[in-house]
Design a protein around this motif. Structure first.
Motif, PDB file in Angstrom:
ATOM      1  N   THR A 202       1.037  16.392   2.587  1.00 39.26           N
ATOM      2  CA  THR A 202       0.605  14.989   2.531  1.00 39.26           C
ATOM      3  C   THR A 202       0.934  14.405   1.159  1.00 39.26           C
ATOM      4  O   THR A 202       0.707  15.035   0.125  1.00 39.26           O
ATOM      5  N   VAL A 203       1.454  13.186   1.175  1.00 37.77           N
ATOM      6  CA  VAL A 203       1.826  12.508  -0.073  1.00 37.77           C
ATOM      7  C   VAL A 203       1.095  11.165  -0.110  1.00 37.77           C
ATOM      8  O   VAL A 203       0.999  10.468   0.907  1.00 37.77           O
ATOM      9  N   ALA A 204       0.568  10.820  -1.270  1.00 37.34           N
ATOM     10  CA  ALA A 204       0.009   9.473  -1.462  1.00 37.34           C
ATOM     11  C   ALA A 204       0.739   8.822  -2.629  1.00 37.34           C
ATOM     12  O   ALA A 204       1.272   9.508  -3.505  1.00 37.34           O
ATOM     13  N   ILE A 205       0.771   7.492  -2.598  1.00 35.14           N
ATOM     14  CA  ILE A 205       1.446   6.740  -3.664  1.00 35.14           C
ATOM     15  C   ILE A 205       0.412   5.858  -4.352  1.00 35.14           C
ATOM     16  O   ILE A 205      -0.450   5.262  -3.693  1.00 35.14           O
ATOM     17  N   PHE A 206       0.496   5.782  -5.684  1.00 32.67           N
ATOM     18  CA  PHE A 206      -0.337   4.828  -6.414  1.00 32.67           C
ATOM     19  C   PHE A 206       0.595   4.054  -7.342  1.00 32.67           C
ATOM     20  O   PHE A 206       1.283   4.637  -8.181  1.00 32.67           O
ATOM     21  N   GLY A 207       0.658   2.738  -7.155  1.00 32.32           N
ATOM     22  CA  GLY A 207       1.652   1.952  -7.882  1.00 32.32           C
ATOM     23  C   GLY A 207       1.039   0.907  -8.782  1.00 32.32           C
ATOM     24  O   GLY A 207      -0.053   0.393  -8.540  1.00 32.32           O
ATOM     25  N   GLY A 208       1.766   0.572  -9.826  1.00 30.38           N
ATOM     26  CA  GLY A 208       1.320  -0.447 -10.776  1.00 30.38           C
ATOM     27  C   GLY A 208       2.362  -1.533 -10.952  1.00 30.38           C
ATOM     28  O   GLY A 208       3.230  -1.732 -10.097  1.00 30.38           O
ATOM     29  N   ASP A 209       2.283  -2.178 -12.091  1.00 36.05           N
ATOM     30  CA  ASP A 209       3.148  -3.328 -12.355  1.00 36.05           C
ATOM     31  C   ASP A 209       4.631  -2.948 -12.388  1.00 36.05           C
ATOM     32  O   ASP A 209       5.501  -3.787 -12.157  1.00 36.05           O
ATOM     33  N   GLY A 210       4.907  -1.694 -12.649  1.00 35.69           N
ATOM     34  CA  GLY A 210       6.298  -1.225 -12.655  1.00 35.69           C
ATOM     35  C   GLY A 210       6.953  -1.330 -11.290  1.00 35.69           C
ATOM     36  O   GLY A 210       8.171  -1.171 -11.165  1.00 35.69           O
ATOM     37  N   CYS A 211       6.153  -1.609 -10.253  1.00 36.82           N
ATOM     38  CA  CYS A 211       6.722  -1.765  -8.906  1.00 36.82           C
ATOM     39  C   CYS A 211       7.153  -3.213  -8.653  1.00 36.82           C
ATOM     40  O   CYS A 211       7.575  -3.558  -7.547  1.00 36.82           O
ATOM     41  N   ARG A 212       7.027  -4.045  -9.664  1.00 40.48           N
ATOM     42  CA  ARG A 212       7.326  -5.485  -9.581  1.00 40.48           C
ATOM     43  C   ARG A 212       8.646  -5.779  -8.859  1.00 40.48           C
ATOM     44  O   ARG A 212       8.703  -6.614  -7.974  1.00 40.48           O
ATOM     45  N   ASP A 213       9.711  -5.097  -9.244  1.00 42.80           N
ATOM     46  CA  ASP A 213      11.006  -5.373  -8.612  1.00 42.80           C
ATOM     47  C   ASP A 213      11.350  -4.326  -7.562  1.00 42.80           C
ATOM     48  O   ASP A 213      12.485  -4.266  -7.093  1.00 42.80           O
ATOM     49  N   ALA A 214      10.402  -3.479  -7.226  1.00 39.70           N
ATOM     50  CA  ALA A 214      10.732  -2.342  -6.372  1.00 39.70           C
ATOM     51  C   ALA A 214       9.904  -2.307  -5.107  1.00 39.70           C
ATOM     52  O   ALA A 214       9.805  -1.289  -4.437  1.00 39.70           O
ATOM     53  N   ARG A 215       9.303  -3.439  -4.782  1.00 36.59           N
ATOM     54  CA  ARG A 215       8.401  -3.502  -3.645  1.00 36.59           C
ATOM     55  C   ARG A 215       9.019  -2.935  -2.371  1.00 36.59           C
ATOM     56  O   ARG A 215       8.452  -2.065  -1.713  1.00 36.59           O
ATOM     57  N   ASP A 216      10.210  -3.419  -2.046  1.00 38.13           N
ATOM     58  CA  ASP A 216      10.809  -3.023  -0.773  1.00 38.13           C
ATOM     59  C   ASP A 216      11.107  -1.526  -0.753  1.00 38.13           C
ATOM     60  O   ASP A 216      10.879  -0.856   0.254  1.00 38.13           O
ATOM     61  N   GLU A 217      11.594  -1.009  -1.862  1.00 34.53           N
ATOM     62  CA  GLU A 217      11.926   0.428  -1.923  1.00 34.53           C
ATOM     63  C   GLU A 217      10.655   1.271  -1.782  1.00 34.53           C
ATOM     64  O   GLU A 217      10.632   2.268  -1.073  1.00 34.53           O
ATOM     65  N   VAL A 218       9.569   0.863  -2.467  1.00 34.63           N
ATOM     66  CA  VAL A 218       8.330   1.657  -2.415  1.00 34.63           C
ATOM     67  C   VAL A 218       7.748   1.622  -0.997  1.00 34.63           C
ATOM     68  O   VAL A 218       7.318   2.656  -0.463  1.00 34.63           O
ATOM     69  N   VAL A 219       7.770   0.458  -0.376  1.00 29.47           N
ATOM     70  CA  VAL A 219       7.230   0.350   0.989  1.00 29.47           C
ATOM     71  C   VAL A 219       8.063   1.218   1.946  1.00 29.47           C
ATOM     72  O   VAL A 219       7.531   1.913   2.814  1.00 29.47           O
ATOM     73  N   GLN A 220       9.373   1.202   1.719  1.00 30.35           N
ATOM     74  CA  GLN A 220      10.253   2.029   2.565  1.00 30.35           C
ATOM     75  C   GLN A 220       9.978   3.519   2.370  1.00 30.35           C
ATOM     76  O   GLN A 220       9.906   4.282   3.320  1.00 30.35           O
ATOM     77  N   LEU A 221       9.786   3.918   1.114  1.00 30.17           N
ATOM     78  CA  LEU A 221       9.503   5.331   0.821  1.00 30.17           C
ATOM     79  C   LEU A 221       8.180   5.735   1.472  1.00 30.17           C
ATOM     80  O   LEU A 221       8.068   6.809   2.074  1.00 30.17           O
ATOM     81  N   ALA A 222       7.189   4.862   1.357  1.00 26.38           N
ATOM     82  CA  ALA A 222       5.882   5.163   1.946  1.00 26.38           C
ATOM     83  C   ALA A 222       6.022   5.348   3.457  1.00 26.38           C
ATOM     84  O   ALA A 222       5.427   6.265   4.038  1.00 26.38           O
ATOM     85  N   GLY A 223       6.831   4.520   4.080  1.00 25.38           N
ATOM     86  CA  GLY A 223       7.050   4.638   5.517  1.00 25.38           C
ATOM     87  C   GLY A 223       7.701   5.975   5.867  1.00 25.38           C
ATOM     88  O   GLY A 223       7.295   6.664   6.802  1.00 25.38           O
ATOM     89  N   LYS A 224       8.676   6.349   5.095  1.00 24.35           N
ATOM     90  CA  LYS A 224       9.420   7.594   5.336  1.00 24.35           C
ATOM     91  C   LYS A 224       8.528   8.823   5.162  1.00 24.35           C
ATOM     92  O   LYS A 224       8.651   9.800   5.869  1.00 24.35           O
TER      93      LYS A 224
END
Ligand SMILES: Cc1ncc(C[n+]2csc(CCOP(=O)(O)OP(=O)(O)O)c2C)c(N)n1
Length: 577
Positions: A202-224
């Motif tokens: 199991t993997v969990a993600i915790f994101g901060g302001d550094g995800c500002r320009d990476a929203r789509d990539e992080v959401v995609q990774l979370a889905g995967k």
């Protein structure tokens, strides 16, 4: 006429993309401001308090992404800049402060208004240059601009009046900055990380302001990875909206299943976050990988098993090509369900709100969220406003949520919103203000908004107290003390100052009053919302010391004859009303 140092200064600032300078003029700054007037490319925003100007500049710089100038004059005017510059330092805002300085012949003589800029600005400024000779001008201005823009933070140019008006031979230079470099970990480290992710059940993600320009990539990774996603206050606006794996925040403002998920996963990915509340992050039982483009963030809030330097967009894009899909969705489903049920709890005072007087802040904030436009800019004062913003104002692709996130100064919201309105004219800019915060700094500069007809909506949570501290004291097991004060009718005060004032006392008037405020476009509005001073907010995860603190404080209050307060606090926070 030959060019003066002040001409060079403004020309270089204008070429670097500075559109506005906020501040107050006087003595040493007079020749500096004369240069601004001659230059004509930068707008001078005359504020009533230098600190207000800096908070406005911080919001402009952070939201619009360009450098902003501020100014204050020798001694006291310079000192008023300081709190705002600390905020700029912590928020990473490119601000160039022009600090008036005593004449060069008076330096180090303890002259009137003399202040050593190196010592004074040491904690806030990334670079401080003192102009004592016109020939330093190009180098100092150049360094101040580039340091602010590249290192993202405040710099100071200390300018004695005699130097500002001295002739300068140099031509103004265009200070060029390239777009930030793309950074990602080396292949070997990426392989290590891919292995850790593939090995984790199991993997969990915790994101901060550094995800500002990476929203789509992080959401995609979370889905995967079927990974639930929690976020910090700064990360909320990037990761909450249109994200089926979003859980909410953790920490003192926390809600939803974020705390549970990040503490129960086999592997936690900390992405672009310097989340400061270590006690809400997992210990050794969870493997942790942290990725951040700022190496100083790695491992400083919690020990990590792997720390990688990289920007989140590029690094996560590289990961997406390499990690295997996970197929077991039970972990994700569990924490999404927890979020859903917490959401139900959060709705209690929203649904009951229309029938409860004094107005519940939850109801006020949720109604505001519903009525505000999809591209509204929201600002919260440090205080309970942050709690209601975090929990009841939803982010969106074009919404922005802003506060004094890392410096946590009071009184930031109204000036932040003012700066944002100047940068984005016509966009809804909404400040959720504490009554302590509003009277600390915003009141005087309401006149600035009136004069400029700046359509800022400031909503005052009129609870007659420094309520956040009131809660803090109870959490710490002590009897609240020194937190109460008396307020005027802020709507009447606003009207007397030339703004539009709306007083909300009845819950039934909340919707109409907020709608009227948001629709008004011809100048500032002050909504004086008389809210329940007993509204408490506890995080989704209550640490033992917090529960103990409240119990102890309640007991002490009862012993000291404040039974009435305790009953009201309990009554108004347990769903009894
Ligand atoms: C300049 C400054 N002074 C003091 C504090 C400590 N502090 C944090 S929140 C707070 C209370 C804020 O009260 P208010 O603005 O009335 O908002 P409320 O919490 O009542 O909504 C205080 C005193 C601070 N963060 N900044």
């Amino acid at each position: 006429m030959s060019a003066k140092v002040s001409d060079l200064l403004w020309e270089m600032l204008a070429k670097a993309g500075v559109e506005r300078c906020y501040g107050i003029v006087g003595d040493a700054l007079n020749p500096v401001i004369d240069g601004l007037r001659r230059n004509g490319k930068i707008e001078f925003i005359h504020v009533r308090h230098e600190e207000y100007g800096v908070f406005a500049a911080v919001a402009e710089a952070c939201l619009a992404g360009h450098p902003v100038a501020v100014c204050g004059t020798a001694g006291p005017g310079v000192v008023h800049l300081f709190n705002g510059l600390m905020d700029a330092r912590k928020e990473g805002a490119p601000i160039i402060a022009i600090a008036g300085d005593v004449e060069t012949k008076l330096i180090d003589t303890e002259a009137l208004e003399e202040l050593n800029p190196y010592k004074f600005f040491a904690a806030a400024s990334l670079y401080t240059g003192r102009l004592v000779n016109p020939e330093q001008a190009r180098a100092i201005i150049n360094t101040a601009i580039l340091t602010a823009v590249v290192e993202k933070g405040p710099t100071v140019i200390s300018v004695p009046g005699d130097i500002a008006s001295a002739d300068v031979a140099d031509h103004a230079l265009e200070v060029r900055t390239s777009c930030p470099p793309v950074i990602r970990p080396c292949d070997e480290d990426l392989d290590k990380l891919v292995q850790m992710i593939d090995d984790a059940k199991t993997v969990a993600i915790f994101g901060g302001d550094g995800c500002r320009d990476a929203r789509d990539e992080v959401v995609q990774l979370a889905g995967k990875l079927m990974a639930p996603v929690g976020y910090s206050f700064r990360g909320k606006q990037w990761l909450e909206h249109e994200n089926p794996n979003a859980l909410g925040m953790t920490g003192l403002l926390g809600y939803g299943g974020a705390y549970g998920a990040i503490n129960a996963a086999d592997l936690l990915l900390l992405l672009g976050t310097d989340f400061p509340f270590s006690e809400f992050l997992p210990g050794a039982s969870v493997k942790k990988v942290q990725i951040d483009k700022n190496p100083k963030h790695l491992g400083r809030r919690t020990a990590v098993d792997l720390g990688l330097v990289g920007d989140i967009k590029t690094t996560v894009a590289a990961l997406l090509e390499r990690v295997s899909d996970k197929t077991d969705g039970r972990f994700l489903a569990k924490y999404l369900a927890e979020t859903e049920s917490f959401h139900g709890l959060l709705q209690h005072y929203v649904e009951k709100g229309p029938g409860i007087k004094p107005i519940r802040p939850e109801f006020l904030a949720a109604t505001l969220d519903e009525l505000a436009s999809d591209d509204a800019l929201f600002f919260a004062d440090t205080g309970t406003a942050c709690i209601w913003l975090a929990r009841y104002i939803r982010g969106g692709r074009n919404r922005r949520l802003f506060g004094s996130f890392s410096w946590a100064s009071m009184a930031n919201a109204a000036p932040n919103a003012f700066g944002a309105q100047l940068a984005y004219p016509g966009r809804q800019t909404i400040a959720l203000c504490g009554d302590g915060g509003f009277t600390m700094l915003a009141l005087g500069d309401l006149l600035t908004q009136v004069e400029r007809k700046t359509p800022v909506v400031q909503i005052i949570l009129n609870n007659g107290s420094l309520d956040f501290v009131n809660i803090e004291m109870q959490e710490g097991g002590i009897i609240p003390f020194g937190v109460e004060f008396q307020n005027p009718n802020f709507a009447k005060v606003a009207e007397a100052m030339g703004a539009t004032g709306i007083r909300l006392e009845e819950p039934g008037d909340v919707r109409e009053g907020l709608a009227e405020a948001l629709a008004y476009k011809d100048g500032p509005v002050v909504v004086d919302a008389v809210v329940d001073p007993f509204a408490l907010s506890l995080p989704s995860h209550v640490p033992f010391h917090t529960a103990k603190g409240f119990t102890l404080s309640f007991a002490k209050q009862v012993w000291s004859g404040k039974m009435d307060t305790v009953i009201k606090t309990i009554e108004r926070n347990t769903g009894l009303v």
